[in-house]
Structure formats: structure tokens, C-alpha cells
Design an enzyme around this catalytic site. Structure first.
Site, PDB file in Angstrom:
ATOM      1  N   GLU A 338      24.409  57.338  45.553  1.00  0.00           N
ATOM      2  CA  GLU A 338      25.461  58.356  45.419  1.00  0.00           C
ATOM      3  C   GLU A 338      26.379  58.144  44.213  1.00  0.00           C
ATOM      4  O   GLU A 338      27.595  58.260  44.330  1.00  0.00           O
ATOM      5  CB  GLU A 338      26.323  58.384  46.686  1.00  0.00           C
ATOM      6  CG  GLU A 338      25.516  58.806  47.888  1.00  0.00           C
ATOM      7  CD  GLU A 338      26.308  58.717  49.186  1.00  0.00           C
ATOM      8  OE1 GLU A 338      26.165  59.601  50.011  1.00  0.00           O
ATOM      9  OE2 GLU A 338      27.064  57.731  49.366  1.00  0.00           O
TER      10      GLU A 338
HETATM   11  C1  NGO Z   1      25.100  57.011  53.125  1.00  0.00           C
HETATM   12  C2  NGO Z   1      26.109  56.559  52.100  1.00  0.00           C
HETATM   13  C3  NGO Z   1      27.170  55.634  52.701  1.00  0.00           C
HETATM   14  C4  NGO Z   1      27.700  56.199  54.005  1.00  0.00           C
HETATM   15  C5  NGO Z   1      26.547  56.430  54.955  1.00  0.00           C
HETATM   16  C6  NGO Z   1      27.006  56.993  56.276  1.00  0.00           C
HETATM   17  C7  NGO Z   1      24.175  55.451  51.823  1.00  0.00           C
HETATM   18  C8  NGO Z   1      23.140  54.556  51.296  1.00  0.00           C
HETATM   19  N1  NGO Z   1      25.262  55.828  51.179  1.00  0.00           N
HETATM   20  O1  NGO Z   1      24.136  55.956  53.066  1.00  0.00           O
HETATM   21  O2  NGO Z   1      28.209  55.477  51.783  1.00  0.00           O
HETATM   22  O3  NGO Z   1      28.573  55.274  54.579  1.00  0.00           O
HETATM   23  O4  NGO Z   1      25.594  57.297  54.401  1.00  0.00           O
HETATM   24  O5  NGO Z   1      25.960  57.257  57.163  1.00  0.00           O
END
Ligand code: NGO
Length: 532
Positions: A338
Site C-alpha cells: 500500500e
Molecule cells: C492490509 C494492510 C494493513 C491493514 C490490514 C487490515 C496489508 C498487508 N496491509 O494488509 O495495513 O492493517 O490490511 O486487515
């Protein structure tokens, strides 16, 4: 009452010397009432063992039982660990010895067990766990635990009898990576809370503890060369609570404790995104030189290290150097998910500079699967956290990387994420990947999950637990149980043991053990729990 009699009987006999102690064992066995519960069948274990051959009369732990072990210190530590589990509930002395016949025996042997496999054989004379490594002995001990009545997990003396069904279990894991991730950034968890989770992971033969040590909401590990990361960047958490961080000694205590349970700690510093806590601690890490405020919300994707500044790489080098020095394990996770505030070019350039730093300090890179959009270093692992609706293009990138030699750890969010709500009524957790009931989290095959991935590329599975909504051990447990044992089984058990109908019965039998251990759990209507 019966036990009281046996105890009295025993006290008298003890006076007659050690020879007669053996006789007590036999006598106690003979005294078992006909209505004593049948011992747990050898195949009622989670994760399902690779091979089970029941047969012969059971073994019974008695006041005269000893735990015999020969071999190095690590093997003796496994024996000691077993004794520590058995002594409070049985009330027996269970001395750990290096000689003697019969009893419980842990033996390091040359057999064909692999690095983590074991064989457990049980007959009236002895229970023997054989393995090539202390890790194998340790996993065999977990099987032995589950073959004993659940009351063995209690910390006060219980009536018994402590019987292990006769026969042989021969077992070895399907995958070498069987992980659980704990997000200690969104909410901070103390060393004691982490240890409690480690003990629960060990019960299901997991072997990696991935710690998500930094994120927008908190930096949780002391770094001497950048002290404000922990003291300021770690000073809050989601919701504005006080947060916290691990000193180096704390972290090493976690590593040591995990190792004593045969788990390797995989530390993660998430970058270049998910870095607000670091950016808030040091203004120079920001492209505009201005530190943002600390963040206590739950949005993602708004922060980025400044990819164009050299100080960014000095920072990364220092952090990785200090963390690598504290970490005996092979892996260092650099996040990479992200990075929505970083352009694709910057992301790729950042990963090109950061991955060699990990290698320089002797570690192997792990990254979230977005790393496959850059150029994964040789030997790097990508942790797949996509879901059914992930675009074909993104999946194809991951598959292609796997075909080119990048190993995969599978954590599909709509299967393996322990922070997803079970149903819309679940009081904790998130639902961006949908609701994940117990069957859904268990009923998939890591070997065929991403079509086109070569067989050897799948290194294993991992169950992440993100903590936006989780504040204490009870919360952790409620989300992990009963899904965690299912992911553990996907990582350990041969594909041909996979069967939801049978699994749910074995899973239901675990509940009594969770109750004995004081573990919170979700009573899923999909599982035939019985009276628990
Ligand atoms: C995503 C995000 C995290 C969140 C999570 C919550 C990843 C790899 N990045 O997973 O920052 O906490 O979802 O389910």
C-alpha cells in the site's frame, strides 16, 4: 478418591525402594476403572499427522514415570518444557533423566524425519518421541499433549488417568514456513502478551512469528541511532492510547522465548509507506522537511519515506543493521504494501536500494506481494495477501515472479487474515476482505491456490493478525481461535488429509483444551462443539 488411594498406596511402596516404584506404575495401570474414558484416538490431532497406525494397549503416565532424554541442551530443554506442562496437572514429579527404561523418552536419532518431523510410538511400556532435531522432538511433544486429556493443560492437580492410546504417529510438515503475524503497531502488546500468543502458536506447530513492528500509528522497537522512533514514534496507538515499544532487551527476550518454542522471529519494518510514526519522529525524513503529527486513526496509504533523499537510505541502513543484529533468524520483512503515496518509479527505485541493504546485513528479504511489482532480489520471498477479487493483472505479476524464482508465503486476506470478522455480528475485527468463517479460512489448498505457480515456489502459509480493533490477549485469542489451528493445519498436514467434515470434528475436540488454558474463542456455529 481413586487417585487418593493410589497416592497412599504409592507412599507406602516408596519406602520399599526404587525397584518397587516401577511396580506402582504397573499397579496403578491395573487399577484403572473400566469406565475410564477411552484415550484420545491417535488421529484426533490438529494439525492432522501425516500418518497414523493405531494399535496395541495404551501407555499410562503414573507417579513413577520419568522423562528420559539424551542429546544436546536443546533436546533437554524440550524434555523440561514437557515436564513443565505435565507436572502441575498430574501432580507427579516426572523427573527428567538421562537413563532408565520405559517412561516417556525423547530421542534424537538419524531417521528420515526431515528437519521438523518426528515419530511418536506408544505402548504400555513407554511413549517414545524420536526426531532428527530438537524442533522435531518439540512438535512430537505437541502431539503427545493433544493425545492426553485436555485437563493436562490446567495448572492445578487433576484426577487423570493420563493415558496415551497405543500405536505410532509418523509426521512431517508439508511446508517449512508456517507463520503467524502479530501487528504490535496499531495497538501495542507487551512482552508477556506476545509470549502468551507464542505458546498458543506452538501448540499447533507453527514455526514463524512475524512481528509487524512499525506502521503509521506506532514504531515499536528501540533503534539506538534514531532514538525518537521509539520514544516519540512509539508513544501512541490507534485510538490515542499510550502505545509503547520494546527495548532491545525486550525484543531479545521475545526472540529467546520464541526460540524456546521453536519459532523464528521475522521482524518487519514496513516501508516506504506505512511510515507516519517515523516521519513524525524525524522531520528530515520528509521530502518537505516538516514532520507530520502522530497518527491514531486507521486509514492506510497516506505516508511515504522520501525516496529521493540520501538520508532516507542512511536511516534504512541504520534500522536494518540494528534490527538484523538483534535477530538470529534468516529473514527480515521490509513491508512494501500500500505505498499509495509513492509513484511506481519511486517504489521500484526504493526497493532497488533497500533490498541490497538487507543482504548486506546477512538477511533474506521478505516483502508483501507488491514487491513483485518491483524487482524482487534473488532469494526474496513475497507474502501474498490478495483475495478472490484481486485483479488478474496483479495475480499474474505474483505468478510470474514465482515462476522466476521468488518464493511465496500465502496469506490470502479472505482466508488467512485473522482480523477479518467471522460474520457481520462479530464485535471485533474488520471486514474489507469480507467475512471469514471457520470453514472458509480452512477450506483451500495452498498448493493450488494461485494457478500457474510452480510447486516448489510455495514456501508455506501465514495467518496475519492486524490490530486496529484489538487491544488485549482476549481480543487476539477471540480472533485467532478457532481459525489459527486451521491455517496451521494447511501449513503442516499433507494435502490428502484435507477434509472439512473430518477437520471440524477434530477442531471441536480442541475446545476443551482452550478452556483449560483460559483461551478465549469464538463459538462458530459451523463446528460441532458438543458440551464445551
Ligand atoms: C492490509 C494492510 C494493513 C491493514 C490490514 C487490515 C496489508 C498487508 N496491509 O494488509 O495495513 O492493517 O490490511 O486487515
Amino acid at each position: 478418591m481413586r487417585d487418593g488411594l493410589v497416592r497412599q498406596h504409592h507412599r507406602t511402596l516408596r519406602l520399599l525402594g526404587s525397584l518397587l516404584l516401577v511396580a506402582v506404575g504397573v499397579c496403578a495401570t491395573g487399577a484403572a476403572p473400566a469406565r475410564a474414558a477411552a484415550p484420545t484416538p491417535l488421529d484426533r490431532v490438529v494439525p492432522a499427522p501425516a500418518s497414523v497406525t493405531p494399535g496395541g494397549a495404551p501407555y499410562r503416565i503414573t507417579r513413577g514415570t520419568h522423562i528420559r532424554v539424551d542429546g544436546p541442551r536443546e533436546a533437554r530443554q524440550v524434555a523440561q518444557y514437557l515436564a513443565d506442562i505435565l507436572r502441575p496437572s498430574t501432580g507427579y514429579r516426572l523427573p527428567v533423566t538421562t537413563r532408565g527404561e520405559g517412561g516417556i523418552r525423547l530421542a534424537l536419532t538419524r531417521g528420515d524425519f526431515g528437519a521438523e518431523g518426528y515419530r511418536l510410538s506408544s505402548s504400555p511400556r513407554a511413549v517414545t518421541i524420536s526426531a532428527r532435531t530438537p524442533a522435531g522432538l518439540f512438535h512430537g511433544v505437541q502431539t503427545l499433549r493433544q493425545l492426553l486429556p485436555a485437563a493436562v493443560e490446567r495448572d492445578t492437580v487433576q484426577p487423570g488417568p493420563w493415558t496415551v492410546a497405543g500405536g505410532t504417529v509418523t509426521d512431517t510438515p508439508r511446508y517449512g514456513w508456517r507463520g503467524a503475524m502479530l501487528d504490535v503497531s496499531r495497538h501495542f502488546f507487551t512482552v508477556e502478551q506476545v509470549k502468551r500468543y507464542i505458546d498458543q502458536l506452538a501448540l499447533y506447530k507453527l514455526n514463524k512469528l512475524h512481528l509487524h513492528l512499525s506502521d503509521d500509528q506506532g514504531w515499536r522497537i528501540a533503534i539506538d541511532s534514531w532514538p525518537r522512533l521509539a520514544t516519540y514514534g512509539g508513544s501512541t496507538e490507534v485510538g490515542g492510547g499510550p502505545g509503547g515499544h520494546y527495548t532491545k532487551a525486550d525484543y531479545q527476550e521475545i526472540v529467546r522465548y520464541a526460540a524456546s518454542r521453536h519459532l523464528e522471529v521475522v521482524p518487519e519494518i514496513d516501508m516506504p509507506g506505512h511510515t507516519n510514526a517515523a516521519l513524525a519522529s524525524y522531520a528530515e525524513l520528509n521530502c518537505d522537511g516538516v514532520a507530520p503529527p502522530l497518527y491514531t486513526g486507521t486509514a492506510v496509504g497516506f505516508s511515504s519515506l522520501c525516496v529521493g533523499k540520501d538520508v532516507t537510505y542512511d536511516f534504512v541502513d541504520d534500522v536494518i543493521r540494528e534490527l538484523a543484529a538483534l535477530t538470529p533468524g534468516r529473514y527480515l520483512h521490509i513491508g512494501g504494501d500500500e505505498a499509495h503515496s509513492t509513484s511506481h518509479e519511486d517504489y521500484a527505485a526504493f526497493m532497488d536500494r533497500v533490498q541490497p541493504i538487507v543482504a548486506k546485513y546477512g538477511k533474506t528479504v521478505v516483502g508483501w506481494h507488491q514487491l513483485t511489482g518491483a524487482a524482487p532480489a534473488e532469494g526474496a520471498l513475497a507474502q501474498y495477501w490478495g483475495l478472490d477479487r484481486t485483479s488478474a493483472q496483479e495475480k499474474a505479476r505474483v505468478v510470474k515472479a514465482a515462476q522466476n524464482g521468488t518464493g511465496l508465503v500465502l496469506s490470502p486476506a479472505d482466508r488467512a487474515y485473522l482480523d477479518m470478522k467471522y460474520t457481520e455480528d462479530t464485535p471485533l475485527g474488520l471486514s474489507w476482505a469480507g467475512y471469514v468463517e471457520v470453514r472458509r479460512s480452512y477450506d483451500w489448498d495452498p498448493g493450488t491456490y494461485l494457478p500457474g505457480v510452480p510447486e516448489g515456489a510455495v514456501k508455506g502459509v501465514e495467518a496475519p493478525l492486524w490490530s486496529e480493533t484489538l487491544e488485549d490477549s482476549g481480543h487476539i485469542e477471540f480472533m485467532a481461535f478457532p481459525r489459527l489451528p486451521g491455517v496451521a493445519e494447511l501449513g503442516w498436514s499433507p494435502a490428502d488429509t484435507h477434509d472439512w467434515e473430518r477437520y471440524k470434528v477434530r477442531l471441536a475436540a480442541q475446545a476443551e483444551r482452550w478452556n483449560a488454558l483460559g483461551i478465549e474463542w469464538y463459538r462458530s456455529p459451523q463446528v460441532p462443539w458438543g458440551a464445551q
